[in-house]
Motif scaffolding. Sequence first.
Motif, PDB file in Angstrom:
ATOM      1  N   VAL A 238       0.870  -1.187   0.000  1.00 38.25           N
ATOM      2  CA  VAL A 238       0.000   0.000   0.000  1.00 38.25           C
ATOM      3  C   VAL A 238       0.906   1.237   0.000  1.00 38.25           C
ATOM      4  CG1 VAL A 238      -1.809   1.285   1.179  1.00 38.25           C
ATOM      5  CG2 VAL A 238      -1.779  -1.215   1.305  1.00 38.25           C
ATOM      6  N   PRO A 239       1.025   1.916  -1.144  1.00 35.17           N
ATOM      7  CA  PRO A 239       1.843   3.136  -1.173  1.00 35.17           C
ATOM      8  C   PRO A 239       1.052   4.353  -0.706  1.00 35.17           C
ATOM      9  CG  PRO A 239       1.093   2.597  -3.388  1.00 35.17           C
ATOM     10  CD  PRO A 239       0.551   1.516  -2.477  1.00 35.17           C
ATOM     11  N   ILE A 240       1.709   5.200   0.067  1.00 36.42           N
ATOM     12  CA  ILE A 240       1.132   6.478   0.490  1.00 36.42           C
ATOM     13  C   ILE A 240       2.182   7.553   0.220  1.00 36.42           C
ATOM     14  CG2 ILE A 240       0.361   7.866   2.460  1.00 36.42           C
ATOM     15  CD1 ILE A 240      -0.742   5.355   3.715  1.00 36.42           C
ATOM     16  N   THR A 241       1.797   8.599  -0.467  1.00 37.66           N
ATOM     17  CA  THR A 241       2.731   9.681  -0.787  1.00 37.66           C
ATOM     18  C   THR A 241       2.350  10.931  -0.020  1.00 37.66           C
ATOM     19  OG1 THR A 241       3.077   8.789  -3.018  1.00 37.66           O
ATOM     20  CG2 THR A 241       3.725  11.084  -2.622  1.00 37.66           C
ATOM     21  N   MET A 242       3.287  11.432   0.776  1.00 35.78           N
ATOM     22  CA  MET A 242       3.061  12.674   1.523  1.00 35.78           C
ATOM     23  C   MET A 242       3.357  13.860   0.599  1.00 35.78           C
ATOM     24  SD  MET A 242       2.059  11.486   4.354  1.00 35.78           S
ATOM     25  CE  MET A 242       2.005  13.011   5.313  1.00 35.78           C
ATOM     26  N   PRO A 243       2.384  14.742   0.384  1.00 33.90           N
ATOM     27  CA  PRO A 243       2.593  15.847  -0.560  1.00 33.90           C
ATOM     28  C   PRO A 243       3.534  16.908  -0.003  1.00 33.90           C
ATOM     29  CG  PRO A 243       0.459  16.049   0.513  1.00 33.90           C
ATOM     30  CD  PRO A 243       1.034  14.737   0.969  1.00 33.90           C
ATOM     31  N   PRO A 244       4.337  17.530  -0.854  1.00 37.03           N
ATOM     32  CA  PRO A 244       5.183  18.640  -0.389  1.00 37.03           C
ATOM     33  C   PRO A 244       4.326  19.853  -0.045  1.00 37.03           C
ATOM     34  CG  PRO A 244       5.328  18.420  -2.772  1.00 37.03           C
ATOM     35  CD  PRO A 244       4.530  17.245  -2.284  1.00 37.03           C
ATOM     36  N   LEU A 245       4.868  20.723   0.781  1.00 38.10           N
ATOM     37  CA  LEU A 245       4.096  21.868   1.260  1.00 38.10           C
ATOM     38  C   LEU A 245       3.724  22.818   0.123  1.00 38.10           C
ATOM     39  CD1 LEU A 245       2.847  23.164   3.705  1.00 38.10           C
ATOM     40  CD2 LEU A 245       5.048  24.199   4.259  1.00 38.10           C
ATOM     41  N   ARG A 246       4.556  22.900  -0.906  1.00 40.24           N
ATOM     42  CA  ARG A 246       4.250  23.809  -2.013  1.00 40.24           C
ATOM     43  C   ARG A 246       3.011  23.360  -2.796  1.00 40.24           C
ATOM     44  NH1 ARG A 246       8.726  20.946  -3.280  1.00 40.24           N
ATOM     45  NH2 ARG A 246       8.554  19.472  -5.028  1.00 40.24           N
ATOM     46  N   GLU A 247       2.616  22.076  -2.641  1.00 40.30           N
ATOM     47  CA  GLU A 247       1.426  21.583  -3.336  1.00 40.30           C
ATOM     48  C   GLU A 247       0.170  21.719  -2.485  1.00 40.30           C
ATOM     49  OE1 GLU A 247       2.009  17.628  -4.760  1.00 40.30           O
ATOM     50  OE2 GLU A 247       3.688  18.166  -6.065  1.00 40.30           O
TER      51      GLU A 247
ATOM     52  N   ASP B 129      -2.794  25.141   3.204  1.00 42.06           N
ATOM     53  CA  ASP B 129      -2.626  24.647   4.574  1.00 42.06           C
ATOM     54  C   ASP B 129      -1.578  25.426   5.365  1.00 42.06           C
ATOM     55  OD1 ASP B 129      -4.530  22.654   4.407  1.00 42.06           O
ATOM     56  OD2 ASP B 129      -3.117  21.126   3.723  1.00 42.06           O
ATOM     57  N   ILE B 130      -0.826  26.296   4.696  1.00 44.61           N
ATOM     58  CA  ILE B 130       0.276  26.984   5.386  1.00 44.61           C
ATOM     59  C   ILE B 130      -0.253  27.811   6.553  1.00 44.61           C
ATOM     60  CG2 ILE B 130       2.088  28.731   5.155  1.00 44.61           C
ATOM     61  CD1 ILE B 130       2.577  27.727   2.320  1.00 44.61           C
ATOM     62  N   GLY B 131      -1.354  28.523   6.352  1.00 44.07           N
ATOM     63  CA  GLY B 131      -1.927  29.323   7.442  1.00 44.07           C
ATOM     64  C   GLY B 131      -2.304  28.465   8.644  1.00 44.07           C
ATOM     65  N   ARG B 132      -2.930  27.300   8.389  1.00 48.65           N
ATOM     66  CA  ARG B 132      -3.304  26.406   9.490  1.00 48.65           C
ATOM     67  C   ARG B 132      -2.065  25.878  10.203  1.00 48.65           C
ATOM     68  NH1 ARG B 132      -6.597  24.706   5.192  1.00 48.65           N
ATOM     69  NH2 ARG B 132      -8.781  25.305   5.436  1.00 48.65           N
ATOM     70  N   LEU B 133      -1.046  25.561   9.419  1.00 54.34           N
ATOM     71  CA  LEU B 133       0.186  25.043  10.018  1.00 54.34           C
ATOM     72  C   LEU B 133       0.882  26.105  10.857  1.00 54.34           C
ATOM     73  CD1 LEU B 133       1.442  23.009   6.949  1.00 54.34           C
ATOM     74  CD2 LEU B 133       0.948  22.036   9.200  1.00 54.34           C
ATOM     75  N   ILE B 134       0.855  27.346  10.408  1.00 53.13           N
ATOM     76  CA  ILE B 134       1.453  28.432  11.190  1.00 53.13           C
ATOM     77  C   ILE B 134       0.762  28.536  12.549  1.00 53.13           C
ATOM     78  CG2 ILE B 134       1.727  30.939  11.341  1.00 53.13           C
ATOM     79  CD1 ILE B 134       2.127  30.916   8.263  1.00 53.13           C
ATOM     80  N   GLU B 135      -0.579  28.555  12.546  1.00 55.67           N
ATOM     81  CA  GLU B 135      -1.331  28.621  13.798  1.00 55.67           C
ATOM     82  C   GLU B 135      -1.015  27.418  14.687  1.00 55.67           C
ATOM     83  OE1 GLU B 135      -5.440  28.940  12.898  1.00 55.67           O
ATOM     84  OE2 GLU B 135      -5.269  30.871  11.867  1.00 55.67           O
ATOM     85  N   HIS B 136      -0.951  26.240  14.077  1.00 54.36           N
ATOM     86  CA  HIS B 136      -0.693  25.010  14.836  1.00 54.36           C
ATOM     87  C   HIS B 136       0.673  25.063  15.519  1.00 54.36           C
ATOM     88  CE1 HIS B 136      -0.327  20.738  15.773  1.00 54.36           C
ATOM     89  NE2 HIS B 136       0.801  20.711  15.082  1.00 54.36           N
ATOM     90  N   PHE B 137       1.703  25.403  14.768  1.00 57.74           N
ATOM     91  CA  PHE B 137       3.051  25.389  15.330  1.00 57.74           C
ATOM     92  C   PHE B 137       3.282  26.538  16.307  1.00 57.74           C
ATOM     93  CE2 PHE B 137       4.112  22.863  11.407  1.00 57.74           C
ATOM     94  CZ  PHE B 137       4.377  21.701  12.094  1.00 57.74           C
ATOM     95  N   MET B 138       2.653  27.663  16.066  1.00 58.93           N
ATOM     96  CA  MET B 138       2.786  28.766  17.023  1.00 58.93           C
ATOM     97  C   MET B 138       2.193  28.370  18.375  1.00 58.93           C
ATOM     98  SD  MET B 138       4.333  31.486  15.734  1.00 58.93           S
ATOM     99  CE  MET B 138       3.688  32.971  16.487  1.00 58.93           C
ATOM    100  N   ARG B 139       1.015  27.758  18.363  1.00 54.81           N
ATOM    101  CA  ARG B 139       0.404  27.290  19.618  1.00 54.81           C
ATOM    102  C   ARG B 139       1.279  26.228  20.269  1.00 54.81           C
ATOM    103  NH1 ARG B 139      -4.497  27.211  16.619  1.00 54.81           N
ATOM    104  NH2 ARG B 139      -4.246  24.950  16.401  1.00 54.81           N
ATOM    105  N   LEU B 140       1.755  25.299  19.462  1.00 51.02           N
ATOM    106  CA  LEU B 140       2.555  24.188  19.976  1.00 51.02           C
ATOM    107  C   LEU B 140       3.834  24.677  20.636  1.00 51.02           C
ATOM    108  CD1 LEU B 140       2.428  20.992  19.845  1.00 51.02           C
ATOM    109  CD2 LEU B 140       3.995  21.189  17.911  1.00 51.02           C
ATOM    110  N   HIS B 141       4.572  25.549  19.972  1.00 55.63           N
ATOM    111  CA  HIS B 141       5.849  26.016  20.506  1.00 55.63           C
ATOM    112  C   HIS B 141       5.660  26.917  21.720  1.00 55.63           C
ATOM    113  CE1 HIS B 141       7.697  24.035  17.235  1.00 55.63           C
ATOM    114  NE2 HIS B 141       7.511  24.970  16.323  1.00 55.63           N
ATOM    115  N   GLN B 142       4.633  27.766  21.698  1.00 56.37           N
ATOM    116  CA  GLN B 142       4.388  28.635  22.854  1.00 56.37           C
ATOM    117  C   GLN B 142       4.021  27.807  24.083  1.00 56.37           C
ATOM    118  OE1 GLN B 142       2.384  32.627  22.023  1.00 56.37           O
ATOM    119  NE2 GLN B 142       1.972  31.556  20.095  1.00 56.37           N
TER     120      GLN B 142
END
Length: 454
Positions: free
Chosen positions: A310-319, A323-336
Amino acid sequence: MANEKLKLLVVEDDPAQRELILKVLQDQDYLLSSADCVEAAIVQIKQSEPDIIFSDWKLGELSGMDLLNYVRRNHSDCGFIIATAYGTITHAVDAMQAGADDYLTKPYQRQALLMSLDKVAKACQLKKRNRNLEAALSEQQALVGLVGKAPCMQQVYQRLKRVGATDATVLIGGESGTGKELAARALHQLSSRQHQPFIAINCGAIPETLAEAELFGAEKGAFTGATTTKVGKLEAAEQGTVFLDEIAELPLLQQSKLLRFLQEGVICRLGSHQDIKLDVRVIAATHRDLKQEVAQGRFREDLFYRLNVVPITMPPLRERQEDIGRLIEHFMRLHQKHYQVECEPLSPATLKALLDYSWPGNVRELANRLERYTLLGDEQELVGELTESPTFSSQADDPSAFCLPDNGLDWEAFEKNCLAQALDKFGGNRTQAAKFLNMGYKAFLYRIDKHQIG
């Protein structure tokens, strides 16, 4: 009364009493069925499991207690009410101890029957809601860290959910930093092995001379320095999951031994002739094109097909830039939360720079940069680095687009700078830096040693 129609099975051997009960309940919000003995009730339960069973104690050769015991063994969520004869309180106590939800003592009034059914119906609905909530929380926990609503990520989630509960071998592909290990951990958490070991192995970080002992174990005295028996990573993952990251870096000899394990489920420790049977799920990952590696003789073709169930391909962020905005919010909360600090929200200009950047290091690069911003609070440094690196980020996939400067190039200084930047990007992690530069791990170690970096 329940808001949705629940299936209610009435078990009563007296025809007149059974008809009376059904008549009392016909105007209530239940889907009714009936049986005149335990055997008939079990047949009906197997055909269509009821939500609630209302049963008399005395049912011919078998009793309501026999039916209760069957239901609790095979249908634990089913509500159960038992009716006992007047003066037989010990029967009621026994039934409650065996798992009955309620009991009625004959003769009982219509209102008492309806109240008992209403109570058990509400308990059944609560059980269902709790079960659905537990399933949702389990899935959320399994997919923790995998953030994104882009269509390509939704496809990844669906694939993970479909194969997570199975023991199928999975091959995860994708560029460095896209979250391949997170996907592997999600597969483990979604499986019945979630409470067993999850052993992650970076095949590119294992010295070739120690690869066999690391993976398959070694007996005492098998090689110089083997003073005790060593349990290999595969054996340590018994009944759990082993994650073979950067599988393309595994030496050919160990590839053949891994193939035998995938085919037969057995390993043999170094220095031993005794096979050990293991129950381990295998998930592999690589940022390389394994078909190309096979074509160039660096990877076994038979192992590739064994891994690529079963192959699964993780897409690069540029594709999945949405999602970049959601990831920014996620990591900012996580690191703080991790560092117990609060920092100022990013300015619109900085957010635009983050959204416009091509992110060659993918999600990992974004997470690392935001972690640094959380600690230092310096937007200028964050934005400055992004605007200084477009040459390499935009041309990383097309080396021919890079042009040598007219006044020449100090190659040694250029190479050293590239190696140092890659190490800095990944916090000193040599394996990830080598992947980012698309360089073999040993070649990378040779070059940083040549330049005396780190």
